[in-house]
Each structure stands twice: as structure tokens, then as C-alpha cells.
Motif scaffolding. Structure first.
Motif, PDB file in Angstrom:
ATOM      1  N   UNK A 179      -2.645   6.024  -6.271  1.00  0.00           N
ATOM      2  CA  UNK A 179      -3.901   6.546  -6.008  1.00  0.00           C
ATOM      3  C   UNK A 179      -3.873   7.692  -6.118  1.00  0.00           C
ATOM      4  N   UNK A 234       0.824  -1.304   0.187  1.00  0.00           N
ATOM      5  CA  UNK A 234      -0.122   0.097  -0.136  1.00  0.00           C
ATOM      6  C   UNK A 234       0.796   1.140  -0.184  1.00  0.00           C
ATOM      7  N   UNK A 246      -7.835   1.716  -6.386  1.00  0.00           N
ATOM      8  CA  UNK A 246      -6.814   0.994  -5.515  1.00  0.00           C
ATOM      9  C   UNK A 246      -6.413  -0.560  -6.284  1.00  0.00           C
ATOM     10  N   UNK A 264       0.431   3.907  -3.050  1.00  0.00           N
ATOM     11  CA  UNK A 264      -0.494   5.180  -2.715  1.00  0.00           C
ATOM     12  C   UNK A 264      -0.112   6.372  -3.856  1.00  0.00           C
ATOM     13  N   UNK A 271      -7.644   1.617   2.556  1.00  0.00           N
ATOM     14  CA  UNK A 271      -6.748   1.868   1.610  1.00  0.00           C
ATOM     15  C   UNK A 271      -7.604   1.142   0.178  1.00  0.00           C
ATOM     16  N   UNK A 272      -8.309   0.232   0.381  1.00  0.00           N
ATOM     17  CA  UNK A 272      -9.084  -0.448  -0.806  1.00  0.00           C
ATOM     18  C   UNK A 272     -10.233   0.303  -1.137  1.00  0.00           C
ATOM     19  N   UNK A 273     -10.987   0.936  -0.361  1.00  0.00           N
ATOM     20  CA  UNK A 273     -12.260   1.739  -0.545  1.00  0.00           C
ATOM     21  C   UNK A 273     -12.052   2.500  -1.929  1.00  0.00           C
ATOM     22  N   UNK A 316      -2.678  -1.417  -6.851  1.00  0.00           N
ATOM     23  CA  UNK A 316      -2.063  -2.346  -6.279  1.00  0.00           C
ATOM     24  C   UNK A 316      -1.526  -3.641  -7.280  1.00  0.00           C
ATOM     25  N   UNK A 362      -5.618  -0.851   6.288  1.00  0.00           N
ATOM     26  CA  UNK A 362      -5.587  -1.751   4.952  1.00  0.00           C
ATOM     27  C   UNK A 362      -6.787  -1.617   4.269  1.00  0.00           C
ATOM     28  N   UNK A 386      -7.799   8.980  -2.288  1.00  0.00           N
ATOM     29  CA  UNK A 386      -6.853   8.483  -1.299  1.00  0.00           C
ATOM     30  C   UNK A 386      -6.562   9.420  -0.071  1.00  0.00           C
ATOM     31  N   UNK A 435       5.615  13.139  -2.956  1.00  0.00           N
ATOM     32  CA  UNK A 435       5.227  12.122  -4.200  1.00  0.00           C
ATOM     33  C   UNK A 435       4.109  12.878  -4.867  1.00  0.00           C
TER      34      UNK A 435
END
Lengths: 230, 767
Positions: A111, A104, A117, A108, B393-395, A121, B390, B399, B674
Motif C-alpha cells: 500500500x 495487513x 488495499x 502495508x 486499512x481497507x479504505x 491483500x 482493520x 496508507x 520498509x
């Protein structure tokens, strides 16, 4: 693997912090596919130079152009979007998020660009695989070794296929073997076409890059190729 | 300066914002507590103090002169646990005309040789004591003024010689309406004897009753005609303030809880964020005790400033609020002020509270090993809420939003404290909204739901206005004749004796349209027959009667038994309402003292007032304005506390976000590096507390509704009907749910924007 395309162009870049001059008028060019090492003693302006190129800080005078974009003309948001699309950054202390597993942490960056997501990934897993840490995908930073953390950080930097990879003392916090592994990995990336700018005070690492820029007191004191140095 | 002092000072200087927040939170909290405590103290202490200063009578007992002699009564003073004054001859005179500020009616006159004595030492506020025949001293009910201009006014009572006012005195016991020299009493034909008692134990009604039984034991049965406990007077004094007590208590408690939670949160946060420094101090050789001392000093410095400023601000603001709360109340010699010990106690108490809140995390910090402190100072421990992170993060959500939500689980303790603060802020807003709606509905009763209303007062010497040439009926006809009038209600006011009670009561007699009054009935029904009255909850409570009971009214020798047929929403604790038919029985021919004119919808009240006043110079006419004193007071209280607690809640959120962003500087720097945009950083930061705000809002609304119900059910002087308690509507509740989010966003915005402006190079380089 270098081409004539200029990725980075600095013209008389100055940076002052109050009475202190961190950069005293630096001009340089980096072409696509180059691996450039910036070296020099502590306080010579290496990291400040890197921050200027990354758009993390603004020069007091002069212009910084990356991939044809004058960074001085961009707003804070514009700079963030530019970094997201065109730059990858690697730090001495990795700067991974402690609360996210390796996968993750890498995903990130994808995303943030709006990728889903799931897509992020998948791409992150590919990169972790390429860098040899796929098995550690579910580990949190605290459970990774220094070398593994830096590989994850490199994977994160590569997530959005940056035109320029910036590394600030990438081996500075690693033991010699891990440092060697990470350095080799970066050079491999360069050999496959990735433009690379490394800030380091380690002359042995610098010697493995295609070009060395030596700085003293905020100025470029010398530019050379490793062959000449040798 | 010692090493501890130097270290503490350096932290205070370095963490200016944190220091400022602590000072500000403590300031607001102290201010809230000072106001709440000042109101609580003012509700009873001034009466107790003034009563004690006068050696007030715990019981005033009136005896039938025919059944008991003065000698018999003198023997009551020697009873154990009893101090007595008297016997004094007493009579109830009938004054046929309005006099001074009083309406026509009974006047309880007592013969006393002077204002002093072992019980009920009167304060002579103006003039002198009555010593010669023809002189009288009148009870002056409201303290503060000097009614010297009224000295020399004659009082003419039926069947008595004319008496001239030579002085004004105040009795906190309410032992009489007026006093004359004992020698004067013979000419007034006394019918009763008065004894004033103080008892060694008199805290409750039962103790006072037992004291009276003890003091009057052995006297002929039936000799006592009336007994008045000082507790009745005390309740009457505090009636208005008591009605605010439930509100003040709830707001005061909310203020205290918010203060404790925020101070605890601020202090823990400050200590936690200083862990790295603790490690450095220990590495330098600081002992655990010195580290604890550094952190206590670091917190105590801004806390002391906040306590002092809050106490001073409270002492400045509270008198204005007390003035509103006690407006129109007969305070006698009681001084309604903020005692000096209130702000002092609040300042000291808050300081102790802050230090105690700081002590636990400071001790924890002091016990940390240097290495662990330095490690703990970098970031929250990894591994907390990882599954939640975790999952988030997948929803399929942006972000920055999922990262912000993830921060909630990283520091669950801090999130919970912040949630409590928001819950209290929104609960206060909900309570305030409910009270405002209830009070606006209550005030609307007097204002006909937007229908214009005009008040007409008949001129008299008492109100220093010209007396009308028209009769009562002619004035009523005039008021109907002026264009715009719809209905006219006349009111006459008389003081009458309530048998069994030494003090007279007021009766309002109504004629004409009383449909508006019918809306104010919450139990039973309006008075319709000549032997029926209605009254409010405070009269019922203070006189120990209920709807359906019979009471006997007496005026000018006429006794009329009446039934209490209904309870009004609210009215004076000393008044009942009746029909004009009852007035015809008690005092026929008494004219109205004022009229209420309801105009036709859309009529111009100001124009009506001008026309009516021009037609009859002997009346004062005014269009009724919006609101009333009680509504204004309660809405003001609610608004003041809501603003204070809302500000404190927002500061609590501000502090939380500030701490979090400071701890996560490195992460935020990395995220910016980033490619996270400043707006995304703001989104991330604000999201972390917005979710809390939304959740807290949902929890707070039922709490606020419950607090509103608790208050409106316990306001002593008003019995609100269910329609005024059920004030909640979906749009209003939705808006309140947003209040939690609003508090969260307001508190988070500034530190979020500061986080967005972080210079990445500096942040990451310093790591």
C-alpha cells in the motif's frame, strides 16, 4: 544462480560515531543471486554495514552503490523510495505492527507504493501462503509464535519483489527449530534467485550461505566460501 | 542525594522536551488563572476594603427637617445592631455655573464638624477640613491624584454666600458632594437632616432596608425624604468591572479546565511513557512509595518552575489589564491593584492541581509489577480498536493517512483528552470572534458605519480652553456652514436632582438630528416630548426603575415629572437622555457643551476640523477615531485569553504527539525501513491529530456560540439588540472550523518532523 550483475558495491566506506569508528574503510561487492553472510563478534560493525547498504544511515566517507544507485546522492525521501522499490528488510525482533493482523502487516508494504488495499491483500495472501502461514492471516502479532512472526516479516519484506533481501540476525530471537525453518526458507528464496545479505554471529547459519564476510573492528578481516571454511 | 532524587533528576535530564512542555503548560495556565482571578477580585474587593476602612455608611437617610428634630434623630443611634453618625444638617445648593470639574447643577452640602466619626470616616486627600465660615471641602471622586492646584477656588451657589474650597475629601459612602463646618450651615438655610448608619447585617438590599426600618422606628411617618443604600454605590463602582465579569468568568473557567485537562494529560503521558523505567527501578529494589515519589518529583520540578514563572508573569501583566478594566471609573480611595495573595494562591493551587493530577497515574505506576511495567512500556497494548484499524486499512485512502487515523483508537483516553483541549481552544476562538463582532457592531453605532464624524467641545474655564465669542445658536450655524457638514447635534449637560434619591443624576439634553441615537434604542422608543427621557440598563437597575415608569426631576426649584420611554443599548449608570424641550423647562437658556457633526460621505473630517477651529477659537474640534474604550477592553481581553488558551491547546497537542511518537519510535522506524518517506511519516503523525482537530472544531463551535450568547445576554451596562448578538455567518464559522485543524497541525508539526528525522538504524538496533 548468481550472475555478473553487481547489486551492491561498497568502496572504502567509513562510519564514525564521534570518536568511535564503526566502519574503518569497507569495500565489497555482492552479485545478483548471491547469498552473503556477514559475521563477526559483537560491535565489529555488522549492523552498521547493513544499515549503510539499506540506506538507513549515511557513511562518513566512501560510497555505497546499490543497483547502480549511489545512495549518498539520494535525499531522505529518495532513500525511502529506493528502499520501498528495491530492498526488503528482516529484523531480529520482527518489527511487526502490533495493531494490524498478519495479512495487513504484509499488505502495508504494498500500500505504501500506492497499490490498492485489495491488490495488496491479494499479493500478501499469496506470500503468506508460500511461506506457510496463510492460516494465520487474521492473527495479530501477539498471537503468533516467534517463527510465525518472522515468516510474516519475511513476507512483508518480499511484498514489493525486492532486488536485495537484507536480514539482520533473522534467527536471533527464535528457538533453534524455528530458526532452522526460517533460515531454510531464506535459502530457498536464494535458490530461486533472490539476492540475500544476512548479518549473523551464528557460524552455522553463515556456513549455509554462498559467501562469508568476516568482520573485525570495523573492517573486513576475511572473505571466504563455506567450502574453504569447511 | 537520595536514590529517589537521583532517579527523578535523571528522568528530568533525559526527558528535557517533556519537562519543558510541562513547565510551559503550567506557566501559561497559571498566567491565565492569575489574570482571571485578579479581575474577579478587583471587581469587588477594592470597594469593600476601602469602604470597610472608612467604616462606610450602609445607609444614608435624609430626613425632612420640618418633621423631625435633631434630638429625635440622636436617639436612633442607640438601636440594637446599629451604629449611627449624625444628625448633620444638609441642603441642596444650586450652582449656576460649571465649577471645578463639575457641571452646573445641584450640590448636596452637609455640615460636619470633622472628617472622622463612628461612620463614614472621610479621607482628606488634599488641603484641610472646613472649620470657619466661608470654607468648603469638596468630595473628590477619583483616587490617586492630589488636587492641590484647585484649592482656593470659589464656589458661588444661588442664595448662598461664596464658599472657598479649602480641602478635598473622599467618601466611599457618597454621603455628600461637599461639607462645611456645622456653624456655616445656618447661612446656607438647611432643609434636611442626614443620618449615617452602619448595621450588623447589611449584605443584601433587604438587610439594609430592615436596618433602616429598625433604626428609624418611632419617627414621624413621612419624615424620611430619601434613603441611599451602600449597595447602590457598590454596584455603581463595580458597574464597569461587573460588565466584564461574565467575560472574565467564562475565560477564567476555560483557562482552568484547559489547565486541568492538559496537566492531567501531560502527567499521565509522562508516567505512561516512563513505565519501562519504572520496571527497571523496581527491579533495582525501589519500593512502590519510592517509585511514586520519583514520579511526583519528576513532575513537580518543572511544574514548580512553571507555577513560579506563571505567577510572576501574571503579577506583571494583570495590573495593565486592570488599568484598562477600571479606566474612567470613580474609584474613590479604593486601590485597584493585584493583591499579593492572588499570584501566590494561583501558584500554590496550580502546583497542588498538578501534583494531584500526577498522583493517580503515579500510584498506578507504583503498584505495577516490575515485569508488567517493562512490558507495558514498550507500546500501547495490542488489541485496542482492532476492528477500526482493520476497517481503515481497507479504505481507498493513502496508507499513512489510514494509519494516522488508526492511532486515534489505539489510545482513546489520550485522544479524548486532546480533543477536549482542542475543543476548549476553538471554543475560545469562537467566543472571541463573536465578542469582537458584537463589540465592533456596538462601536459602529457611534461612528455611523464609516460616515466621518467630528466632535466639537465648547471651551470653558472647566476644560481650560478659551470661551467662544459666539452664542450656542451661532456656533451651531457655524458648524453647519463649514463645508462638509451634513447634520449637527447639540448636547447640553446638567446635574439634576432625582426625587427620592440623595445623589443627583446627569441629564443629557439633545437638539438637532437625533436619528443616530434612535438606533441605540433596544426597548420602547426615543424621548420625543418634553416630559420624556430614555436611559441605559445600568441606570434602570441601579435606580430600581423600568421603561414606562415616571420619575421626578428637579433643578433650580423647578420640578418636572418625566416618563422613561425607552431603554438604550448602554449609557452611564448616573445619566438619562432627554430632548432640548425638557431643558427649556428645567433650565432655559442653558447652552450646549458639545456638538456632534456628521459629515457627508467622503468628506475630509480633518479638513473640517481645521476649518471649524480656525473660524471659532472658542471650540475644540476633533475627528472621531475608530473604536471606544469598552470595545477596546473587551476585544483586548478576548485576544489575550484566545492567544493564551490557543497556545496552551497547541502545547497540549504537541505533548500528545510527542508522547505518541516516542512510544511508537520502533513502529515509525520500521515503517521508514520498509520505505515510508519522511513526508509520509509527517502525514501519518499529523493526520492522527488533524482528524481530532476537525472533529473537535465541529463540537467547539456550538459551545463557543453558546458562551457568546451567555455573555452578551449578561453584560450589565449594555443591552445588546438581537442584531448585535446574531453575528454568525457561514464563512466565519467555516474559518473557525479550520481553527481546530490549525491548532492540531501547529501542535503536531514539530514532533511529527522530529519523528520523520528518526534514525532508523538506531531505533531498530536499540530494540
Amino acid at each position: 544462480m548468481t550472475s555478473e550483475e553487481i547489486v551492491v558495491s561498497l568502496d572504502e566506506v567509513r562510519k564514525e560515531f564521534g570518536d568511535t569508528t564503526a566502519l574503518g574503510g569497507v569495500s565489497m561487492r555482492i552479485r545478483a543471486g548471491e547469498a552473503v553472510a556477514v559475521t563477526g563478534p559483537s560491535g565489529c560493525g555488522k549492523s552498521t554495514l547493513l544499515n549503510m547498504i539499506a540506506g538507513l544511515d549515511r557513511p562518513t566517507a566512501g560510497t555505497v552503490t546499490v543497483r547502480g544507485e549511489d545512495l549518498g546522492r539520494l535525499t531522505e525521501t529518495g532513500l525511502a523510495l529506493f528502499r520501498r522499490r528495491h530492498l526488503g528488510m528482516i529484523f531480529q525482533f520482527f518489527n511487526l505492527l502490533d495493531d494490524l493482523p498478519a495479512l495487513d502487516n504484509v499488505a502495508l508494504a504494498g500500500q505504501l507504493t500506492g497499490a490498492s488495499a485489495r491488490q495488496s491483500r491479494i499479493r500478501a495472501l499469496e506470500l503468506l501462503g508460500e511461506l506457510g502461514v496463510a492460516a494465520r492471516r487474521d492473527s495479530y502479532p501477539a498471537a503468533l509464535s516467534g517463527g510465525e512472526r518472522q515468516r510474516v516479516a519475511v513476507a512483508r519484506a518480499l511484498m514489493n519483489r525486492p532486488a536485495l533481501l537484507l536480514a539482520d540476525e533473522p534467527t536471533g530471537a527464535l528457538d533453534s527449530r524455528s530458526g532452522e525453518d526460517v533460515m531454510q526458507m531464506l535459502l530457498d528464496l536464494n535458490h530461486s534467485g533472490q539476492t540475500l545479505l544476512i548479518v549473523t554471529h551464528d557460524p552455522r547459519l553463515a556456513a549455509r550461505c554462498g559467501r562469508i564476510v568476516e568482520m573485525t573492528d570495523g573492517r573486513v578481516s576475511r572473505e571466504r566460501t563455506p567450502e574453504r571454511a569447511a | 542525594m537520595s536514590a529517589v532524587g537521583t532517579a527523578a533528576r535523571s528522568i528530568v535530564r533525559r526527558r528535557k522536551v517533556q519537562t519543558f512542555v510541562i513547565a510551559l503548560v503550567v506557566l501559561f495556565s497559571t498566567l491565565t488563572v492569575v489574570i482571571a482571578l485578579a479581575l474577579l477580585v478587583a471587581a469587588s474587593a477594592p470597594f469593600d476594603r476601602a469602604f470597610a476602612a472608612q467604616l462606610g455608611a450602609h445607609a444614608i437617610v435624609t430626613f425632612d427637617r420640618a418633621q423631625v428634630s435633631g434630638t429625635q434623630l440622636e436617639q436612633t443611634s442607640g438601636r440594637p445592631g446599629t451604629v449611627a453618625a449624625g444628625p448633620f444638617d444638609a441642603v441642596v445648593l444650586e450652582v449656576p455655573e460649571d465649577f471645578l470639574w463639575r457641571t452646573a447643577g445641584p450640590l448636596v452640602v452637609v455640615g460636619r464638624p470633622g472628617p472622622g466619626g463612628p461612620v463614614d470616616r472621610l479621607d482628606l486627600v488634599s488641603g484641610r477640613w472646613a472649620t470657619a465660615p466661608g470654607e468648603i471641602v469638596v468630595n473628590y471622586p477619583a483616587g490617586g491624584g492630589r488636587p492641590a492646584d484647585l484649592l482656593g477656588v470659589p464656589i458661588t451657589a444661588t442664595g448662598a454666600p461664596t464658599l472657598t474650597v479649602v480641602g478635598f475629601a473622599t467618601s466611599m459612602s457618597g454621603s455628600a458632594d461637599a461639607w462645611v463646618a456645622p456653624a456655616q450651615m445656618a447661612a446656607l438655610h438647611p432643609t434636611a437632616r442626614q443620618m449615617l448608619f452602619r448595621f450588623s447585617a447589611a449584605s443584601t438590599d433587604a438587610q439594609v432596608a430592615a436596618g433602616v426600618d429598625r433604626a428609624t422606628a418611632g419617627l414621624p411617618p413621612g419624615a424620611i425624604t430619601a434613603t441611599q443604600s451602600y449597595l447602590t454605590g457598590k454596584r455603581a463602582f463595580a458597574a464597569m468591572a461587573d460588565s466584564y465579569l461574565p467575560i472574565i468568568t467564562v475565560f477564567g473557567l476555560l483557562g482552568l479546565v484547559v489547565s486541568v485537562v492538559i496537566v492531567g494529560n501531560v502527567v499521565s503521558g509522562a508516567v505512561v511513557s516512563g513505565y519501562r523505567r519504572i520496571g527497571v527501578l523496581k527491579a533495582l529494589g525501589f519500593t512502590s512509595r519510592q517509585v511514586i515519589a520519583v514520579y511526583l518529583a519528576m513532575i513537580a520540578t518543572p511544574a514548580l518552575a512553571g507555577c513560579l514563572l506563571g505567577a510572576v508573569s501574571g503579577a506583571l501583566v494583570a495590573p495593565a489589564i486592570l488599568k484598562i478594566a477600571f479606566a474612567g471609573i470613580h474609584t474613590g480611595t479604593a486601590v485597584i491593584a493585584v493583591p499579593a495573595w492572588v499570584p501566590v494562591l494561583c501558584a500554590l493551587g496550580m502546583l497542588v492541581l498538578v501534583v494531584l493530577a500526577a498522583l493517580v497515574p503515579a500510584v498506578r505506576a507504583g503498584r505495577l509489577s516490575a515485569a508488567r511495567a517493562i512490558t507495558a512500556g514498550s507500546a500501547p497494548r495490542a488489541g485496542r480498536g482492532l476492528r477500526a484499524q482493520r476497517y481503515l486499512a481497507g479504505l481507498p485512502i493513502p496508507r499513512p493517512v489510514s494509519l494516522g487515523l488508526g492511532q486515534l483508537v489505539t489510545r482513546p483516553g489520550r485522544a479524548a483528552l486532546t480533543a477536549v483541549v482542542i475543543v476548549l481552544g476553538v471554543a475560545t476562538a469562537t467566543l472571541s470572534t463573536g465578542l469582537t463582532s458584537t463589540m465592533v457592531a456596538f462601536a459602529g453605532l457611534d461612528h455611523g458605519d464609516g460616515v466621518p464624524v467630528v466632535d466639537v467641545v465648547v471651551g470653558s474655564p472647566g476644560n481650560q480652553h478659551a470661551v467662544p465669542e459666539r452664542t450656542d445658536k451661532q456656533i451651531e450655524e457655524l458648524l453647519y456652514a463649514v463645508p462638509g457638514a451634513d447634520t449637527v447635534t447639540a448636547r447640553a449637560l446638567r446635574q439634576v436632582r432625582l426625587l427620592g434619591h440623595p445623589q443627583p443624576i446627569y441629564v443629557n439634553f439633545y437638539r438637532g438630528d437625533t436619528s443616530a441615537d434612535a438606533e441605540q434604542i433596544v426597548a420602547g422608543r426615543m424621548a420625543a416630548a418634553p416630559d420624556e427621557v430614555v436611559t441605559g440598563p445600568s441606570f434602570l437597575t441601579q435606580h430600581g426603575v423600568a421603561v414606562g415608569d415616571r420619575i421626578i426631576l428637579e433643578l433650580g426649584g423647578r420640578r418636572v415629572p418625566v416618563t422613561i420611554t425607552g431603554e438604550l443599548i448602554g449609557s452611564s449608570p448616573e445619566a438619562v437622555d432627554a430632548t432640548w424641550a425638557l431643558l427649556d423647562r428645567l433650565a432655559p437658556g442653558t447652552p450646549a457643551v458639545d456638538y456632534t457633526v456628521t459629515l457627508t460621505p467622503g468628506a475630509d473630517a480633518a479638513a473640517y476640523a481645521r476649518s471649524a477651529a480656525a473660524a471659532e477659537p472658542g471650540i475644540m474640534v476633533a475627528a472621531r477615531g475608530p473604536g471606544n474604550a469598552a470595545t477596546t477592553t473587551i476585544v483586548t481581553f478576548a485576544a489575550v485569553f484566545t492567544v493564551l488558551l490557543g497556545a496552551v491547546a497547541a502545547l497540549g497537542v504537541f505533548n500528545t504527539v510527542l508522547l505518541t511518537t516516542r512510544e511508537r519510535r520502533r513502529e515509525l522506524g520500521m515503517l521508514k525501513a520498509i520505505g515510508m518517506t519522511p513526508r509520509q511519516v509527517v502525514t501519518l503523525t499529523v493526520t492522527s491529530v488533524t482528524a481530532l482537530g476537525a472533529l473537535s472544531g465541529l463540537l467547539a463551535i456550538p459551545a463557543g456560540i453558546a458562551a457568546h450568547r451567555l455573555i452578551v445576554d449578561h453584560v450589565g451596562v449594555v443591552a445588546f439588540p438581537e442584531s448585535m448578538k446574531a453575528v454568525w455567518h457561514a464563512p466565519q464559522l467555516a474559518a473557525l472550523a479550520v481553527a481546530g485543524v490549525l491548532i492540531a497541525v501547529l501542535g503536531a508539526l514539530a514532533p511529527a518532523r522530529a519523528a520523520a528525522r528518526l534514525t532508523v538504524g538506531e531505533v531498530l538496533h536499540t530494540e
